[in-house]
Write an enzyme that holds these catalytic residues in place. Structure first.
Site, PDB file in Angstrom:
ATOM      1  N   HIS A   1      38.845  48.738  39.237  1.00 15.80           N
ATOM      2  CA  HIS A   1      37.749  48.216  39.934  1.00 15.80           C
ATOM      3  C   HIS A   1      37.789  48.504  41.497  1.00 15.80           C
ATOM      4  O   HIS A   1      38.841  48.927  42.148  1.00 15.80           O
ATOM      5  CB  HIS A   1      37.847  46.557  40.054  1.00 15.80           C
ATOM      6  CG  HIS A   1      39.166  46.281  40.398  1.00 15.80           C
ATOM      7  ND1 HIS A   1      40.298  46.055  39.498  1.00 15.80           N
ATOM      8  CD2 HIS A   1      39.594  45.535  41.649  1.00 15.80           C
ATOM      9  CE1 HIS A   1      41.333  45.442  40.273  1.00 15.80           C
ATOM     10  NE2 HIS A   1      41.033  45.395  41.491  1.00 15.80           N
TER      11      HIS A   1
ATOM     12  N   HIS B   1      36.769  47.544  45.328  1.00 13.40           N
ATOM     13  CA  HIS B   1      36.163  46.550  46.413  1.00 13.40           C
ATOM     14  C   HIS B   1      35.420  47.295  47.296  1.00 13.40           C
ATOM     15  O   HIS B   1      35.494  48.218  47.850  1.00 13.40           O
ATOM     16  CB  HIS B   1      37.583  45.909  47.114  1.00 13.40           C
ATOM     17  CG  HIS B   1      38.555  45.668  46.364  1.00 13.40           C
ATOM     18  ND1 HIS B   1      38.677  44.091  46.209  1.00 13.40           N
ATOM     19  CD2 HIS B   1      39.700  46.040  45.557  1.00 13.40           C
ATOM     20  CE1 HIS B   1      39.888  43.970  45.368  1.00 13.40           C
ATOM     21  NE2 HIS B   1      40.414  44.947  44.975  1.00 13.40           N
TER      22      HIS B   1
HETATM   23  P1  AMP Z   1      43.264  43.719  43.127  1.00 11.64           P
HETATM   24  O1  AMP Z   1      44.404  42.943  43.837  1.00 11.64           O
HETATM   25  O2  AMP Z   1      42.786  44.952  43.655  1.00 11.64           O
HETATM   26  O3  AMP Z   1      43.615  43.837  41.549  1.00 11.64           O
HETATM   27  O4  AMP Z   1      41.863  42.737  43.213  1.00 11.64           O
HETATM   28  C1  AMP Z   1      41.661  41.769  42.266  1.00 11.64           C
HETATM   29  C2  AMP Z   1      40.404  41.099  42.509  1.00 11.64           C
HETATM   30  O5  AMP Z   1      39.790  40.481  41.663  1.00 11.64           O
HETATM   31  C3  AMP Z   1      40.918  40.024  43.752  1.00 11.64           C
HETATM   32  O6  AMP Z   1      40.422  40.128  45.100  1.00 11.64           O
HETATM   33  C4  AMP Z   1      40.278  38.562  43.141  1.00 11.64           C
HETATM   34  O7  AMP Z   1      39.766  37.792  43.965  1.00 11.64           O
HETATM   35  C5  AMP Z   1      39.171  39.253  41.884  1.00 11.64           C
HETATM   36  N1  AMP Z   1      39.205  38.237  41.017  1.00 11.64           N
HETATM   37  C6  AMP Z   1      40.132  37.868  39.970  1.00 11.64           C
HETATM   38  N2  AMP Z   1      39.275  37.160  39.334  1.00 11.64           N
HETATM   39  C7  AMP Z   1      38.125  37.229  39.456  1.00 11.64           C
HETATM   40  C8  AMP Z   1      36.792  36.379  38.869  1.00 11.64           C
HETATM   41  N3  AMP Z   1      37.084  35.567  37.751  1.00 11.64           N
HETATM   42  N4  AMP Z   1      35.709  36.665  39.251  1.00 11.64           N
HETATM   43  C9  AMP Z   1      35.554  37.262  40.539  1.00 11.64           C
HETATM   44  N5  AMP Z   1      36.789  38.102  41.326  1.00 11.64           N
HETATM   45  C10 AMP Z   1      37.735  37.786  40.635  1.00 11.64           C
END
Ligand code: AMP
Length: 140
Positions: free
Chosen positions: A102, A104
């Site tokens: 993903h 950001h």
């Molecule tokens: P990372 O630390 O780069 O893996 O970021 C994962 C991101 O996914 C975090 O910023 C979380 O807040 C976000 N996240 C996790 N679950 C969900 C969800 N169900 N809907 C939207 N964002 C999510």
């Protein structure tokens, strides 16, 4: 379509859990991060499950990353942010918590207090050449 039944983002893509969808097409989905670092923090993901950015085939990555400019423009319009940080955490050591690639898009405004500890170092004599040789071998 490659999916992982344990992956929260695959569950979102399968419609098993909801998301605040901003954009969707046959290759990718963009939605609001549920734990925003700033108002309007976006996530952009490929529909196929890949754990790491380094695993994504180039054509698939192109179909996802082509959305970054329009999403960036929409982010600026929707949030009035002055800019954004584009971030992809690869691996737990880099802060990756969700094991589905993903990006950001984090809206930024002057003085918002977000940032990195950017502890720039200095190569000791010879180390830069060693690194360069290691990269050239790794890329060959
Ligand atoms: P990372 O630390 O780069 O893996 O970021 C994962 C991101 O996914 C975090 O910023 C979380 O807040 C976000 N996240 C996790 N679950 C969900 C969800 N169900 N809907 C939207 N964002 C999510």
């Amino acid at each position: 379509m490659s999916i992982d039944s344990d992956c929260v983002f695959c569950k979102i893509l399968a419609g098993q859990i909801p998301c605040a969808e901003v954009y969707s097409d046959e290759h990718a989905l963009a939605f609001l991060d549920i734990g925003p670092l700033a108002d309007g923090h976006l996530l952009l993901i490929p529909r196929r499950h890949h754990r790491h950015l380094s695993d994504v085939p180039p054509e698939e990555l192109a179909a996802v990353t082509r959305l970054i400019p329009p999403l960036g423009r929409a982010l600026r319009r929707a949030t009035q942010a002055a800019g954004f940080n584009l971030l992809c955490n690869e691996g737990a050591a880099a802060g990756q918590e969700v094991p589905h690639v993903h990006f950001h898009l984090i809206p930024r405004t002057a003085g918002d207090g977000l940032g990195y500890r950017w502890n720039a170092g200095k190569y000791p004599p010879g180390r830069m050449d060693e690194m360069l040789a290691a990269y050239r071998t790794a890329m060959s």
